[in-house]
Design an enzyme around this catalytic site. Structure first.
Site, mmCIF file in Angstrom:
data_model
loop_
_atom_site.group_PDB
_atom_site.id
_atom_site.type_symbol
_atom_site.label_atom_id
_atom_site.label_comp_id
_atom_site.label_asym_id
_atom_site.label_seq_id
_atom_site.Cartn_x
_atom_site.Cartn_y
_atom_site.Cartn_z
ATOM 1 N N SER A 22 23.608 -4.562 -48.808
ATOM 2 C CA SER A 22 24.131 -5.848 -49.932
ATOM 3 C C SER A 22 26.098 -5.585 -49.836
ATOM 4 C CB SER A 22 23.526 -5.787 -51.169
ATOM 5 O OG SER A 22 23.544 -4.442 -52.018
ATOM 6 N N ASN A 109 20.125 1.311 -61.130
ATOM 7 C CA ASN A 109 18.852 0.415 -61.212
ATOM 8 C C ASN A 109 19.998 0.257 -62.596
ATOM 9 O OD1 ASN A 109 17.514 0.703 -59.105
ATOM 10 N ND2 ASN A 109 15.775 1.285 -60.552
ATOM 11 N N THR A 154 22.363 -50.966 -68.903
ATOM 12 C CA THR A 154 20.805 -50.576 -68.646
ATOM 13 C C THR A 154 20.090 -50.445 -67.350
ATOM 14 O OG1 THR A 154 19.639 -52.241 -69.949
ATOM 15 C CG2 THR A 154 20.863 -50.063 -71.599
ATOM 16 N N HIS A 155 19.438 -50.156 -66.987
ATOM 17 C CA HIS A 155 19.084 -50.607 -65.691
ATOM 18 C C HIS A 155 20.886 -50.880 -64.871
ATOM 19 C CE1 HIS A 155 15.064 -50.436 -67.964
ATOM 20 N NE2 HIS A 155 16.076 -51.319 -68.811
ATOM 21 N N SER A 276 37.916 -42.888 -43.152
ATOM 22 C CA SER A 276 37.093 -42.991 -42.383
ATOM 23 C C SER A 276 37.535 -42.789 -41.122
ATOM 24 C CB SER A 276 36.352 -44.171 -42.314
ATOM 25 O OG SER A 276 35.522 -44.634 -40.653
ATOM 26 N N ASN A 284 37.168 -43.187 -48.814
ATOM 27 C CA ASN A 284 36.212 -42.747 -49.284
ATOM 28 C C ASN A 284 36.322 -41.659 -50.523
ATOM 29 O OD1 ASN A 284 34.594 -43.698 -47.366
ATOM 30 N ND2 ASN A 284 35.092 -43.037 -46.590
ATOM 31 N N GLU A 289 31.138 -37.970 -53.870
ATOM 32 C CA GLU A 289 29.907 -37.109 -53.593
ATOM 33 C C GLU A 289 29.270 -35.184 -53.066
ATOM 34 O OE1 GLU A 289 30.050 -39.633 -49.509
ATOM 35 O OE2 GLU A 289 31.423 -40.967 -50.970
ATOM 36 N N TYR A 316 12.848 -1.815 -61.257
ATOM 37 C CA TYR A 316 13.100 -2.704 -60.823
ATOM 38 C C TYR A 316 12.202 -2.783 -59.572
ATOM 39 C CZ TYR A 316 16.896 -3.232 -56.305
ATOM 40 O OH TYR A 316 17.668 -3.338 -56.257
ATOM 41 N N GLN A 321 17.403 -7.699 -55.717
ATOM 42 C CA GLN A 321 19.604 -7.431 -54.952
ATOM 43 C C GLN A 321 19.391 -9.302 -54.539
ATOM 44 O OE1 GLN A 321 20.441 -4.614 -52.332
ATOM 45 N NE2 GLN A 321 20.657 -5.260 -50.520
ATOM 46 N N LYS A 324 22.033 -11.867 -56.547
ATOM 47 C CA LYS A 324 23.711 -12.206 -56.357
ATOM 48 C C LYS A 324 23.783 -12.982 -55.662
ATOM 49 C CE LYS A 324 24.294 -7.683 -55.932
ATOM 50 N NZ LYS A 324 22.295 -7.271 -56.715
HETATM 51 N N1 ARG Z 1 21.769 -3.235 -54.050
HETATM 52 C C1 ARG Z 1 21.005 -3.256 -54.886
HETATM 53 C C2 ARG Z 1 21.074 -4.476 -55.945
HETATM 54 O O1 ARG Z 1 21.322 -5.312 -55.379
HETATM 55 C C3 ARG Z 1 21.179 -1.565 -56.025
HETATM 56 C C4 ARG Z 1 20.143 -1.226 -56.868
HETATM 57 C C5 ARG Z 1 19.756 -0.436 -55.328
HETATM 58 N N2 ARG Z 1 18.729 0.451 -56.786
HETATM 59 C C6 ARG Z 1 17.724 0.614 -55.914
HETATM 60 N N3 ARG Z 1 16.858 1.725 -56.477
HETATM 61 N N4 ARG Z 1 17.635 0.140 -54.418
HETATM 62 O O2 ARG Z 1 19.753 -4.170 -56.395
#
Ligand code: ARG
Length: 458
Positions: A22, A109, A154-155, A276, A284, A289, A316, A321, A324
């Site tokens: 990650s 965790n 309204t509407h 455009s 525009n 938009e 956990y 993960q 994020k």
């Molecule tokens: N990269 C992991 C996450 O974002 C961190 C926690 C990992 N914990 C584990 N027990 N593998 O959740």
């Protein structure tokens, strides 16, 4: 070699490592990760779980890593599993055995739960300022337009007269509630998961009050399983941001309409519009938009988080993960939208004449015409019917209520006298709407005072 390599007889498969990693998206939390580790190392030293000397060495090492990342001297290793492993491995590379003491009585965790709370707390503070700025710009604009008559709809049919200030202040109220929701979210989020360990706390005599305090939290989280399992703070924030986006999106939709030749109530500054590639005449409203489009995306982030969490057993699970990218996407896009929307509104040109011209058509004073008869003693339903009949006559003759001759009025009822024209003039209709929260300049002045007080203006 992974930090968890002890139990394994083989290196992780490269593809699996890339799939599992990650760091590509959690590296942005490096500051919070280091901040959390410094608090943890301080507490370990103070509680005598590691020596004071080791604690100080760890803190100095972490500070150096932070400085080196900030200055660009230290680059993230794309093969690291995540930001937590990266920082710890780097610390051990620099400090040797002492570095290996940092993770005593801690798990990734509780670490990741902490980092994300710290990170989002900072982001909420930024979004708060941006939302406040938006409100302030709207208030300033409203102050210039307390007499600018606009048809209220309204509407999407012209309904009754309001002023542009009144319309803008409606959005200010929505954004003020968004600010309230941001504050609520930040407040509920402000408890510290550190010390929850992997799920079941720890046998070390750690001081969770101390780390919570050092990191600016109101308290440690009350339950270690909850501390590492819950992501409701992400969901709550995504929800708050979805509502904020919904408000921006509705406003954007109105701007898009108002920019069209059909309305021409406003004109965007050239710096905030696009052309455009083929139609030379086009200007525009792309920004608005895109805000409408990005609203869909932020709702999607909320859905991702809700769905990701709905079936997870405690505590956990790696599914988490995925939190994020979803919440970062929501936060990033809300910030982008606010940063662009506010100066766009600040620089747009308001076409009072067209607003007024639109208000003068569409019989938005028909209710006032009925009210005129009510004030002369007629029951409202009868008055309503007469006003409606007069509108139909006007439409047939190509007239407005203002230009319909008095004889025509008086054919309906002798209660109509010359003063009807004064009673149904747009100015009278707006000024007369004095009820609390209404569009009359007097009522809007009170709304302005309240909004400014909430925003700490003047
Ligand atoms: N990269 C992991 C996450 O974002 C961190 C926690 C990992 N914990 C584990 N027990 N593998 O959740």
């Amino acid at each position: 070699m992974a930090l968890w390599a002890g139990r394994f007889s083989k290196e992780i498969d490269a593809g699996v490592n890339a799939f599992n990693s990650s760091i590509a998206f959690d590296a942005r939390m490096y500051r919070q990760d280091i901040q959390g580790s410094i608090a943890h190392a301080t507490m370990l030293g103070d509680c005598g779980i590691i020596t004071k000397e080791d604690s100080q060495t760890l803190i100095a090492g972490l500070q150096e890593i932070l400085a080196d990342i900030d200055s660009g001297k230290l680059a993230f290793d794309p093969n690291a599993e995540d930001i937590h492993m990266f920082v710890e491995a780097e610390l051990t590379k620099r400090l040797g055995d002492v570095g290996k003491r940092l993770h005593t009585s801690r798990s990734r965790n509780d670490q990741v739960a902490l980092d994300l709370r710290l990170y989002l707390r900072d982001e909420i503070a930024e979004i708060r300022v941006l939302t406040e700025n938006l409100c302030k710009v709207l208030v300033r604009l409203a102050e210039q337009h307390t007499e600018t008559v606009l048809p209220g709809y309204t509407h999407l049919q012209r309904a009754q007269p309001v002023t542009f200030a009144h319309h803008l202040l409606a959005y200010v109220q929505m954004f003020l509630r968004d600010l309230g929701r941001l504050d609520d979210t930040a407040k509920r989020m402000n408890e510290c998961p550190l010390g929850s360990g992997a799920l079941a706390g720890t046998t070390y005599h750690i001081d969770r009050q101390q780390t919570a305090k050092l990191l600016g939290f109101d308290a440690p989280m009350a339950n270690s399983l909850d501390g590492v399992s819950d992501r409701d703070y992400c969901i709550e924030l995504a929800n708050t941001l979805s509502i904020l986006m919904m408000h921006m999106s509705r406003f954007s939709e109105e701007i898009i309409l108002w920019c069209s030749w059909e309305f021409k109530f406003i004109e965007l500054d050239d710096a905030f519009a696009t052309g455009s590639s083929i139609m030379p005449q086009k200007k525009n409203p792309d920004i608005t938009e895109l805000i409408r489009g990005k609203t869909a995306r932020v709702y999607g982030d909320l859905q991702t988080l809700l769905t990701m969490m709905k079936g997870l057993p405690l505590a956990y699970n790696k599914d988490m993960q995925e939190d994020k990218e979803a919440i970062f996407d929501a936060v990033d896009n809300v910030k982008l939208c606010l940063e662009t929307f506010t100066p766009m509104l600040e620089t747009m040109r308001v076409n009072r004449e067209n607003m007024r011209a639109a208000a003068a058509k569409g019989f938005i004073n028909a209710t006032d015409c009925a009210d005129y008869l009510v004030k002369k003693g007629m029951p409202f339903r009868d008055a309503y019917k007469i006003s409606g009949t007069l509108v139909a006559q006007c439409i047939a003759k190509g007239l407005t209520l203002e230009t319909l001759p008095l004889e025509e009025y008086q054919k309906m009822t002798p209660l109509f006298t010359e003063d009807v024209y004064e009673a149904i003039s747009l100015e009278t209709c707006v000024k007369g709407r004095v009820s609390e929260g209404g569009p009359s300049p007097a009522a809007v002045a009170k709304q302005l005072v309240l909004a400014k007080a909430k925003l700490g203006m003047e």
